[in-house]
Design an enzyme around this catalytic site. Structure first.
Site, mmCIF file in Angstrom:
data_model
loop_
_atom_site.group_PDB
_atom_site.id
_atom_site.type_symbol
_atom_site.label_atom_id
_atom_site.label_comp_id
_atom_site.label_asym_id
_atom_site.label_seq_id
_atom_site.Cartn_x
_atom_site.Cartn_y
_atom_site.Cartn_z
ATOM 1 N N GLU A 179 65.908 9.604 61.293
ATOM 2 C CA GLU A 179 65.497 10.066 62.624
ATOM 3 C C GLU A 179 66.524 11.024 63.233
ATOM 4 O OE1 GLU A 179 65.070 6.653 65.157
ATOM 5 O OE2 GLU A 179 67.210 6.553 65.611
ATOM 6 N N ASP A 235 62.982 -2.486 69.867
ATOM 7 C CA ASP A 235 63.955 -1.396 69.892
ATOM 8 C C ASP A 235 64.892 -1.476 71.106
ATOM 9 O OD1 ASP A 235 65.192 0.930 69.054
ATOM 10 O OD2 ASP A 235 63.367 2.137 69.061
#
Length: 649
Positions: free
Chosen positions: A457, A402
């Protein structure tokens, strides 16, 4: 004055005569690429004889002083046809991909310029024949349109970006050189024609953004990050470039550069059905792929580990993750992810006190559930071999890496480095905080999914993604490849009732809008974003979510209009799955089932409930008997959806 005018006329005739013209047609003749080699090389793209992309100049400036494409002289022109079948290691749309195209190769001193014409679109790339070291100073990649077109514009503020953007509707003439967006980008060319622009074969080079042009307001042009000379680490995850070089790539010897790809169609469905980016990608670079296993994942971060009805304190601890494993095992999910919190941020080799990875891996193995670990890219890179060796020793099956937020040449190479090192240890890779897929997943099939999308998200802190955004994604972002949107919300709200709750998030749109995503959205590693406690309360939805695959043998787009609605049928084995989604407008579709074979079929349906416009979680079930001659009516509430499983009787 007459003499000057006559001189200009003679010069223009001379220049016209001196220009070399070449063309290449796709196998059916649907797409034609015209190339003019004059003072500057230009190309244009035609669909069924109509010019869609007007003559567009292309050049590449090299540090030895050469400008490829300028005042160029063709040494040789060669046309070939290719017809082959690609068998993807990890499927998305199809288990077999037809790769038929016509290739035009123009040879010049020190370089080649190649054009491919597919029935679905066009592409070109530069190929260097230089020896030794050199830099690419700049690349002129332009896409000129005959008039002022409307575009879906994923505007960026910086090239330090997660590339998770909203698609703004803009006119080309409003962009200008100071505004730019990430790729892919979709252009509405009028009369139902769309042009999707992106890239493939992005290896050892800088990623392409697209900006407007001041000298031609109807054009888009490539914008590239320079080689990063200086950077500043702001925290464990943000390493921001602070100084770029005045060149975009460092090269050594002969090499191929990325394809500039244009998917051109008069049918929105073709955007969703295309595998153009995959076809243009480098061929497979790893031999053993038997261990690569797609599947569905119970995911913790979106739902904040907020499980309930248990006799222990929920959180980032071994007991909570055993609960996720139990849930995954009960419903046949292949994986769980341990997202942020399992290690001490900044030191990937230091576990948090309440986490035992080996215990979880062993517990999962006994229940046929494997573990994937989230990592910050920089923290991983600091101890790369040590960490990956430890993951392999534990028996972990993959990583979710990430916060890269960059696609300069160094970072593009880092993506490949991670793919290589993980493949050595039989680890999957899911890139988050990432740019869009651009061919790496064909070269390294263990690269199983990408974010680079404003996904679910965001509902933890914003009103997006909403249904309008969700029915835009399949026609733009998903054209590039796998899209880790992370669907599966079990708390759903209409536009009026939606609210932002970080630890107990909800989705804008209906329950069946979420179910439909599992057929419409492609990700070989597909998340179930909500928490197991909520799923346990929804056994009817789990009947669908427990069996819907994450990879497909065949795909048929039944109905499609960018930003309005979509209905897709996908086959896995002998079973068909159908998903439909609409924007905030209620919608009725009539779906033809002519893709079915002979005989009778049973259809099990999940549809918006009669009160889904008021209470978005309302849904109903229905069963029908159908044949290939049948048509099914689909009624969707505002922000609604529909899902079905079709099996042979």
């Amino acid at each position: 004055m007459k003499r000057i005018s006559l001189l200009l006329l003679l010069l223009s005739v001379f220049w016209g005569l001196s220009a070399k013209e070449y063309s290449v047609e796709s196998p059916s003749g649907k797409i034609q690429i015209k190339v003019s080699v004059n003072e500057v090389i230009t190309y244009s793209v035609l669909l069924n004889g109509n010019e869609i992309v007007a003559p567009s100049p292309v050049t590449m400036e090299i540090s030895n002083g050469e400008i490829w494409g300028k005042d160029a002289k063709v040494k040789k022109a060669k046309s070939t046809s290719v017809s082959e079948e690609i068998i993807p290691v990890v499927q998305r749309k199809y288990n077999k991909i037809d790769n038929s195209y016509s290739l035009l190769t123009l040879s010049f001193k020190n370089y080649l310029l190649q054009f491919r014409a597919y029935d679905e679109g066009a592409a070109y790339r530069w190929v260097s024949e230089l020896k030794g070291e050199y830099n690419v100073v700049s690349e002129q990649a332009t896409f000129v349109f005959p008039g002022d077109r409307e575009i879906w514009f994923p505007e960026e503020e910086s090239m330090f970006t997660h590339q998770e953007r909203e698609y703004l509707r803009e006119k080309l003439s409003n962009i200008g050189s100071e505004r730019f967006g990430s790729t892919g980008m979709l252009v509405d060319c009028g009369n139902g024609v769309k042009t999707y622009i992106s890239e493939s074969g992005l290896m050892d080079y800088a990623g392409m953004f697209l900006r407007g042009c001041d000298d031609n307001k109807y054009a888009l042009a490539g914008k590239f990050p320079g080689v990063v000379l200086e950077e500043k680490q702001l925290n464990d995850r943000n390493v921001k470039p602070t100084k770029y070089a005045d060149y975009i790539a460092v090269c050594n010897g002969p090499r191929e550069f990325p394809w500039r790809a244009m998917l051109v169609t008069d049918n929105d469905a073709d955007l969703v059905q295309s595998e153009l980016i995959y076809k243009l990608a480098p061929e497979q670079k790893i031999e053993n792929t038997d261990w690569i296993k797609p599947g569905k994942v119970a995911w913790d971060w979106w739902n904040a580990n907020n499980i309930y009805g248990v006799d222990f304190e929920a959180g980032v601890n071994t007991q909570t993750y055993k609960y996720y494993i139990d849930f995954a095992s009960e419903y046949g999910l292949e994986y769980i992810i341990l997202d942020e919190g399992w290690y001490v941020l900044g030191d990937i080799m230091k576990l948090e006190k309440d986490i035992d990875i080996q215990e979880l891996v062993d517990y999962g193995k006994a229940k046929n559930v494997d573990i994937i670990l989230w990592v910050v890219w920089k923290t991983l890179d600091d101890k790369l071999e040590e960490a990956l060796d430890q993951f392999q020793k534990w028996g972990v099956k993959g990583i979710k890496m990430d916060f890269m937020q960059r696609d300069d040449q160094w970072m593009v190479n880092f993506y490949e480095k991670i793919a290589v090192e993980c493949a050595k240890r039989e680890l999957l890779v899911d890139y988050h905080g990432a740019y869009k897929p651009s061919g790496l997943d064909r070269a390294y099939p263990n690269v199983i999914s990408y974010e680079g999308v404003k996904g679910l998200e965001n509902a933890k802190w914003s009103t997006l993604p909403d249904p309008e955004h969700n029915v835009t994604l399949p026609f733009i972002r998903m054209v590039a490849g796998a899209m880790d949107f992370t669907p599966g919300a079990m708390i759903n709200a209409n536009k009026k009732n939606f609210s932002i709750v970080f630890t107990e998030p909800m989705s804008p749109g209906t329950r069946c809008h979420q179910l439909g995503m599992y057929v419409v959205f492609e990700s070989p590693l597909q998340m179930l974003a909500d928490n197991p406690s909520n799923y346990y309360r929804e056994p009817e939805c789990m009947e669908f979510l427990s069996v819907v695959p994450s990879v497909w043998d065949d795909t048929k787009v039944l109905e499609a209009k960018v930003s309005d609605y979509i209905a897709v049928a996908r086959r896995s084995g002998d079973t068909w799955y159908v998903g439909a989604m609409t924007d905030w407008d209620p919608r009725e579709l009539e779906l033809s089932l002519d893709f079915l074979g002979e005989g009778n079929y049973s259809v099990k349906i999940w549809k918006d409930g009669i009160n889904a416009d008021k209470h978005a979680s309302d849904f109903a079930q229905e069963e029908l008997t159908v044949t290939s001659l049948s048509k099914v009516k689909v009624s969707m509430a505002p922000g609604g959806g529909w899902a079905a499983i079709i099996t042979k009787k």
